[in-house]
Design an enzyme around this catalytic site. Structure first.
Site, PDB file in Angstrom:
ATOM      1  CB  ALA A   1      -0.970  -0.035   1.180  1.00 18.59           C
ATOM      2  CB  SER A   2       0.668   4.383   1.961  1.00 10.99           C
ATOM      3  OG  SER A   2      -0.608   4.768   1.492  1.00 10.99           O
ATOM      4  CB  ILE A   3       5.388   0.900   2.107  1.00  6.08           C
ATOM      5  CG1 ILE A   3       5.016   0.780   3.591  1.00  6.08           C
ATOM      6  CG2 ILE A   3       6.901   0.762   1.941  1.00  6.08           C
ATOM      7  CD1 ILE A   3       5.407  -0.540   4.226  1.00  6.08           C
TER       8      ILE A   3
END
Length: 367
Positions: free
Chosen positions: A91-93
């Site tokens: 995801a947002s990594i």
């Protein structure tokens, strides 16, 4: 809870070490190492017991896994057990990976953090584009409009192929009046990252995945990190009974949260970015300097202070949350350890953060 109908090996795989090495080969010998291993194991046992955790947890040093453990099932319908090298959605990594690509282009003088985005997107509306910069986009403080969720609610087919292209995504989701003055506050919107993706494609004259391979994934040997969902994994709303939570990701959202990765790849990434000369010192500083104090947000990820043995240790702290996937990449900026947690059954992000901090403390020999 873990589905009791699954084989015991699938429900509770105890795989310590990485795909190529045993834990004994990666940890120094002696009672102290054994004690730390037991402490790390106890923290994970508690997560399984109290929260039904399934996924991968790993602690590392110098970009290498020192201890890793896989628990549960990667794909229940296909009866595929979780492994320590299973790639799960991060995801947002993905945002931090994207920010690193931008910094490499800044080092090549192809981009600037503080020039108006119309420098590279000349067809973008001039009045707004003159006020937007990559620094504000990468720190989610741009004030760009955020019509994406409303658009998907009105037109669910936007999350299904055939996908619209980058130019159309910019037009539909990232062009409009500013919501606030750039830099005034934090606003975690996808439109920031649609614009970043468009800029990367414009300056590299490549599609975003190709540019990312050249700038980040290939030089860092992140061989199992990909924007394509692996067929052997699935995310879940619940595990017992199993309720799948599919994760469609249009290509224009890849920069914000499209990647799948492994514990080993992420530990290597963090070590090379924060501890080595892969990036110039100015780039490392930019990636670890908080731009928005209210959210401790730098460029593409947060900073965090973790209490370890009575000392407040600064850490680069990336998290991800999309459908059933939850993830944490925490890297101590004193170079003394890192943690990766990847999960596919929708444990809360707060619980994941607490889990990651507890693992860092256990790995340091303190509680």
């Amino acid at each position: 809870m873990i589905d009791a109908s699954l084989p015991a090996l699938n429900r509770r795989m105890l795989l310590w070490g990485d795909a190529a090495s045993t834990a004994a080969g990666l940890l120094p010998g002696g009672a102290r190492a054994d004690g730390r291993a037991e402490a790390v194991g106890a923290v994970l046992d508690g997560m399984v017991r109290d929260h039904g955790f399934q996924g991968i947890a790993a602690v590392g040093l110098g970009g290498r896994i020192r201890k890793a453990r896989a628990v549960g099932t990667a794909n229940i319908a296909k009866r595929i057990p979780m492994r320590t090298d299973t790639p799960l959605g991060i995801a947002s990594i993905s945002k931090r990976l994207t920010a690193v690509a931008v910094m490499r282009l800044v080092e090549q003088a192809a981009l600037s953090l503080d020039a108006p985005i119309t420098t590279w997107l000349p067809d973008y509306r001039a009045d707004v584009g003159a006020r937007l910069t990559l620094r504000r986009l990468l720190s989610n403080s741009s004030g760009a409009p955020n019509p994406f969720r409303a658009a998907v609610a009105a037109e669910p087919a936007l999350l299904q192929p055939p996908w619209i292209d980058t130019a159309e995504a910019v037009r539909r989701f990232a062009t409009g009046e500013l919501v606030f003055e750039p830099g005034a506050r934090f606003d975690y919107v996808l439109s920031n990252w649609i614009l970043v993706l468009a800029i990367i494609e414009a300056v590299t004259v490549q599609l975003y995945p190709e540019a990312m391979r050249a700038l980040v994934l290939h030089p860092l040997r992140m061989r199992l990190t990909t924007p394509a969902a692996p067929s052997e994994v699935m995310s879940y709303r619940t595990v017992s009974p199993p309720v799948e939570w599919t994760n469609p990701r249009p290509p224009f959202l890849a920069a914000a949260g499209g990647y799948y990765s492994t514990a080993a790849d992420l530990l290597r990434f963090a070590h090379r970015i924060y501890d080595s000369d892969f990036l110039a010192p100015t780039s490392r500083t930019a990636l670890t300097t908080v731009e928005v104090a209210s959210d401790s947000y730098a460029l593409g990820g947060r900073m965090r202070t973790v209490a370890i043995g009575g000392v407040e240790v600064p850490a680069a702290w990336e998290t991800g949350n999309t459908n059933g996937y939850r993830s944490v990449l925490g890297h101590r900026l004193d170079g003394r350890g890192a943690v990766v947690i990847l999960n596919n059954n929708a444990i809360s992000q707060r619980t994941m953060n607490e889990f990651a901090e507890a693992l860092l403390r256990a790995d340091a020999g303190v509680t």
